[in-house]
Design a protein around this motif. Sequence first.
Motif, PDB file in Angstrom:
ATOM      1  N   LYS A 230      -5.368  -3.838  14.876  1.00 50.54           N
ATOM      2  CA  LYS A 230      -5.016  -5.246  14.648  1.00 50.54           C
ATOM      3  C   LYS A 230      -3.744  -5.284  13.806  1.00 50.54           C
TER       4      LYS A 230
ATOM      5  N   THR B 145      -8.153   1.066  18.423  1.00 52.02           N
ATOM      6  CA  THR B 145      -7.768  -0.329  18.651  1.00 52.02           C
ATOM      7  C   THR B 145      -7.280  -0.889  17.328  1.00 52.02           C
TER       8      THR B 145
ATOM      9  N   THR C 102     -14.454  -2.053  15.841  1.00 55.83           N
ATOM     10  CA  THR C 102     -14.028  -0.799  16.495  1.00 55.83           C
ATOM     11  C   THR C 102     -15.042   0.350  16.373  1.00 55.83           C
TER      12      THR C 102
ATOM     13  N   GLY D 251       0.427  -5.519   9.088  1.00 58.24           N
ATOM     14  CA  GLY D 251       1.699  -5.312   8.400  1.00 58.24           C
ATOM     15  C   GLY D 251       2.588  -4.432   9.258  1.00 58.24           C
TER      16      GLY D 251
ATOM     17  N   TYR E 183       0.838  -1.200   0.000  1.00 58.26           N
ATOM     18  CA  TYR E 183       0.000   0.000   0.000  1.00 58.26           C
ATOM     19  C   TYR E 183       0.875   1.253   0.000  1.00 58.26           C
TER      20      TYR E 183
ATOM     21  N   ALA F  85       0.822   7.699   7.112  1.00 59.82           N
ATOM     22  CA  ALA F  85      -0.360   7.817   7.974  1.00 59.82           C
ATOM     23  C   ALA F  85      -1.223   6.574   7.801  1.00 59.82           C
ATOM     24  N   HIS F  86      -1.836   6.106   8.889  1.00 61.39           N
ATOM     25  CA  HIS F  86      -2.746   4.946   8.807  1.00 61.39           C
ATOM     26  C   HIS F  86      -4.110   5.337   9.348  1.00 61.39           C
ATOM     27  N   PRO F  87      -5.175   4.941   8.657  1.00 63.23           N
ATOM     28  CA  PRO F  87      -6.513   5.264   9.164  1.00 63.23           C
ATOM     29  C   PRO F  87      -6.955   4.267  10.237  1.00 63.23           C
TER      30      PRO F  87
ATOM     31  N   GLY G 272       3.060  -1.172   9.599  1.00 61.85           N
ATOM     32  CA  GLY G 272       2.491  -0.011  10.280  1.00 61.85           C
ATOM     33  C   GLY G 272       1.685  -0.399  11.503  1.00 61.85           C
ATOM     34  N   SER G 273       0.746  -1.323  11.326  1.00 61.03           N
ATOM     35  CA  SER G 273      -0.128  -1.689  12.442  1.00 61.03           C
ATOM     36  C   SER G 273       0.639  -2.452  13.527  1.00 61.03           C
TER      37      SER G 273
ATOM     38  N   PHE H 125     -12.886  -0.716   5.410  1.00 63.40           N
ATOM     39  CA  PHE H 125     -11.546  -0.547   5.960  1.00 63.40           C
ATOM     40  C   PHE H 125     -10.472  -0.534   4.870  1.00 63.40           C
TER      41      PHE H 125
END
Length: 462
Positions: free
Chosen positions: A300, A298, A347, A303, A169, A281-283, A305-306, A460
């Motif tokens: 999960k 919260t 979430t 990859g 991504y 940035a991650h949403p 980033g998370s 998502f």
Amino acid sequence: MTAGTLETQAPAAPGTRVRGWWPDVIGAAAAFSMLIVVALWIHNQGLQQLANSATTFDSLGRLTGLVSADLLLVQVFLMARVPQIERSFGQDRLARWHRVVGFTSFDLMLAHIVLITLGYAATDHAGVIHEFVDFVLNYPGMLLATAGTVALILIVVTSLRAARRRLRYESWHLLHLYAYLGAGLAIPHELWTGTDFVGNVAATAYWWTVYGIAAGSVLAFRIGLPLWRSRRHGLVVSEVVPETPGVVSVYLSGRNLDRLRVRAGQFFHWRFLSGPGWTRAHPYSLSAAPRPDRLRITVKELGDGSAGARALRPGTRVLIEGPYGQMGAVGRTRQKLTMIASGIGITPLRALLEELPYGPGEATLLYRAHTPDGFTFRDELDELAARRGVRVVYLPGPRASDSSWGPVGDVEDEMLLVRLVPDIVEQDVYVCGPDGWMASAANAARLIGVPEQQLHLEWFSW
Ligand SMILES: Cc1cc2nc3c(=O)[nH]c(=O)nc-3n(C[C@H](O)[C@H](O)[C@H](O)COP(=O)(O)OP(=O)(O)OC[C@H]3O[C@@H](n4cnc5c(N)ncnc54)[C@H](O)[C@@H]3O)c2cc1C
């Protein structure tokens, strides 16, 4: 922390769907801009040249180039994250339109290149390849425009679904930013060789205005506003709490968070200033109703980033972009509601169950997970069930099939919904989970007759 300890802001009042007048304004403005472009082309002898066989290609080439440039700017504007536009359309729908408008603009740009080359080759009595090379090398601004075209081709090729699936991504997104480069590099050839741009004062004023609006919106809303908001609220990580395996909650504290005007069901793009990963940035949606001094997300692990969320330290500074998302802002249409969640899709629904108004027995949560240990917030949901009378139905097990939302069982998807919530067509239905599963769940709801305006979806991925 349990839901019982969360002191929430005032709940959203049930009401009609908030569509507002922005979609009409934006639609009308986009259509009007096309009209202006065509009018400027007509004013600049476009129709007369179309009727003349010697200049037909040239005239059509100019028209396709103008409309292509206009659409490119329209989509830069649509993706500039202008708050009113985000609120009216939602980022998922904007992303889908962006795809359609982007591909159309790209096709017209290719048509522009081919038609203009054919037109000039016919006028000069030269070969098409020779004319094209002459164009690129000898016409003012054309080398830059060629570089811009290459950037746009790169974006379009990597956005084709098959190619997109193979790219990370982050790589895809980084490449996508070259669109700005493509749009910028096209300007010199438009100004130096495009009579439709500089042929008269009205045309020059129009094009500088639309370029200015597009560039100004990006600077203001993608850079300026997020920086100002992040500084104003001074968000920092206050605590990281493990939930289920591979899932952690991140609590964030900051100043005057009530002035962020965020609701349950919405999300931000988050950048944690804890190392090199901050550039991406991650949403993430809020997983608890917002409080004036605290937010919670919260995450999960999926990859790089998370996975980093687990290692965040208290005190880590955070940059935010948002709030975005329509689930919280869009009004209810019915008093009763059913939430259908799968996995980490719980979430935003968990936050909404906390914030939305409803009476005992008026809210149902159907919660899917592959295995029983995949249910996040079990304690909090049980507490909500006891305190607010939410009916929580846990549905563990693998999916019955790839096109199914329910677990393996003896009834079909739609029938399972009716069996679990007999009056579901009379309710607002909120759905969130992985893409394929979500499409199946929404489809099952539609098949049994839940009207579109009662369906609230949060995707998502875009
Ligand atoms: C509106 C929205 C709300 C979300 N809320 C939550 C949430 O509350 N909790 C949660 O765990 N996850 C949530 N997600 C998903 C989360 O953003 C991704 O799982 C995360 O960004 C993955 O990043 P990664 O680097 O770990 O994984 P990668 O392996 O890099 O990506 C995995 C997949 O996540 C998606 N993704 C990655 N980065 C982004 C990005 N910057 N923007 C959009 N999609 C991306 C892509 O589809 C990608 O294929 C949400 C996504 C969206 C669009």
